[in-house]
Design a protein around this motif. Structure first.
Motif, PDB file in Angstrom:
ATOM      1  N   THR A 253      40.255 -43.685  18.280  1.00  0.00           N
ATOM      2  CA  THR A 253      41.024 -42.444  18.254  1.00  0.00           C
ATOM      3  C   THR A 253      40.622 -41.504  19.395  1.00  0.00           C
TER       4      THR A 253
ATOM      5  N   CYS B 185      44.577 -44.992  20.307  1.00  0.00           N
ATOM      6  CA  CYS B 185      45.595 -43.990  19.985  1.00  0.00           C
ATOM      7  C   CYS B 185      45.077 -42.569  20.130  1.00  0.00           C
ATOM      8  N   SER B 186      46.002 -41.635  20.109  1.00  0.00           N
ATOM      9  CA  SER B 186      45.693 -40.212  20.143  1.00  0.00           C
ATOM     10  C   SER B 186      46.785 -39.464  19.402  1.00  0.00           C
TER      11      SER B 186
ATOM     12  N   ARG C 111      50.225 -38.359  20.995  1.00  0.00           N
ATOM     13  CA  ARG C 111      51.150 -39.254  20.294  1.00  0.00           C
ATOM     14  C   ARG C 111      51.208 -40.654  20.931  1.00  0.00           C
ATOM     15  N   THR C 112      50.112 -41.119  21.494  1.00  0.00           N
ATOM     16  CA  THR C 112      50.071 -42.459  22.081  1.00  0.00           C
ATOM     17  C   THR C 112      49.433 -43.436  21.101  1.00  0.00           C
ATOM     18  N   GLY C 113      49.955 -44.649  21.050  1.00  0.00           N
ATOM     19  CA  GLY C 113      49.398 -45.716  20.218  1.00  0.00           C
ATOM     20  C   GLY C 113      49.726 -45.620  18.745  1.00  0.00           C
ATOM     21  N   LEU C 114      50.404 -44.568  18.326  1.00  0.00           N
ATOM     22  CA  LEU C 114      50.659 -44.365  16.899  1.00  0.00           C
ATOM     23  C   LEU C 114      51.710 -45.337  16.368  1.00  0.00           C
TER      24      LEU C 114
ATOM     25  N   GLU D 281      52.145 -48.322  17.413  1.00  0.00           N
ATOM     26  CA  GLU D 281      51.458 -49.611  17.270  1.00  0.00           C
ATOM     27  C   GLU D 281      50.688 -49.655  15.959  1.00  0.00           C
TER      28      GLU D 281
END
Length: 355
Positions: A147, A174-175, A179-182, A184
């Protein structure tokens, strides 16, 4: 008929596993000391265990836990009475605090375990090894969730550190902030399947669950300045239904995870394979001649810190379930080879001081 418990993962397989004998199925969604919240086909109820079940329980891990499927009856005041805890398909267990040597259930009947660790100053590959050892033993599939990627400027280096640690384990970066990787992360959460979030305080478990649920139901707090250590926000385990039909269990952050049971051979497959080449079958990988594991460290094929972590966890698990006297004796055995050897060493040291 209402389909509340179907939404919470109830299947025909679970239904056919027990003869209900007039009792009703329910799932434990939260626990507060001796009181439970359960979900039934009639909705949510407060519940307590029956006197008969209480007297049948010999071990603390046999008490109902969040995620359990239970058989219940109903009192006149609409309080549920848990009469039986049905067999668990998976169970996540840690060492209990205090003098209790029986272990403590974190959650049960889980399909996937999200092991959360933040990519800030709290990053620690050794901690991931500890969580994986617990997760592989549970019967569920672990996924490592890294995270706060927005706070990381050396991602490639950190991923390199996890290369051996996370063999055979998916990693999601993710972050919530960016809102990156969420999306996935969402691919691992299927309708009627249960996932559990575990990790240290402040790694962002509650923030992730809030995003997945589409609201801010769970309280979040900022980490402490200076060391990036978190503050406890989730104080009890709870099971929640997500908009996509998935089921999530949030757990309190753990300052230090003490293992009760674990699967070291799965977490440390590289060391397990090397150990097969040791001269002695019972090699401890410390002082024995012909140790392939120590040789791999000397040759640079195995990280010395990884072996140190393996031996530490192995030692910790050997202490699991012991009372204070047994624990003291085991530590003496490991340090001196037994009480007689310890006394001889003391006498020898006293003789040296007298000279």
């Amino acid at each position: 008929m209402n389909n509340n418990i179907e939404k919470y993962g109830f299947t025909n397989e679970i239904k056919s596993s027990e003869n209900t004998e007039g009792l009703s199925w329910a799932r434990v969604t939260s626990q507060h000391r001796d009181l439970y919240q359960i979900v039934t086909n009639q909705g949510f109820l407060q519940a307590k265990i029956s006197g008969k079940l209480h007297h049948q329980i010999d071990n603390t891990i046999d008490y109902p836990a969040v995620g359990d499927w239970v058989l219940t009856s109903l009192e006149a005041n609409s309080t549920g009475i848990i009469q039986k805890v049905t067999p668990r398909k998976s169970v996540l267990t840690r060492e209990a605090s205090g003098n209790d040597s029986n272990g403590q259930i974190i959650a049960s009947n889980i399909d996937t375990i999200f092991i959360c660790m933040s990519l800030n100053a709290n990053f620690n590959p050794r901690r991931v090894e500890r969580y994986l050892t617990m997760a592989w033993d549970s019967g569920a599939i672990p996924v490592v969730v890294l995270t706060k990627s927005d706070l990381c400027d050396d991602l490639a280096t950190k991923l390199q550190e996890l290369e051996d640690v996370c063999m055979g384990v998916d990693i999601v970066i993710c972050s919530v902030e960016t809102r990156t990787g969420l999306e996935e992360l969402l691919t691992y959460i299927k309708p009627q399947k249960t996932v559990a979030f575990v990790g240290s305080s402040g790694v962002g478990k509650s923030s992730l669950i809030n995003w997945l649920s589409g609201n801010s139901e769970l309280e979040t707090k900022q980490v402490r300045e200076g060391d990036d250590k978190g503050r406890h926000t989730t104080t009890s385990r709870q099971l929640l239904l997500l908009p996509n039909g998935g089921i999530v269990i949030d757990t309190p952050g753990m300052r230090e995870l003490q293992l009760f049971v674990g699967n070291l051979s799965k977490t440390f497959e590289d060391i397990t394979e090397l150990a097969k080449q040791c001269r002695f079958r019972d090699c401890t990988h410390q002082t024995e001649p012909g140790c392939a594991v120590k040789q791999a460290v000397n040759d640079g094929q195995l990280d010395a810190e990884r072996l140190k972590s393996y031996l530490k966890l192995q030692r910790e698990m050997s202490y699991s379930g012991m009372n204070s006297r047994e624990l003291e004796n085991e530590k003496i055995n490991q340090m001196f080879g037994g009480k007689k050897a310890m006394k001889k060493l003391r006498q020898h040291m006293q003789q040296i001081k007298r000279r």
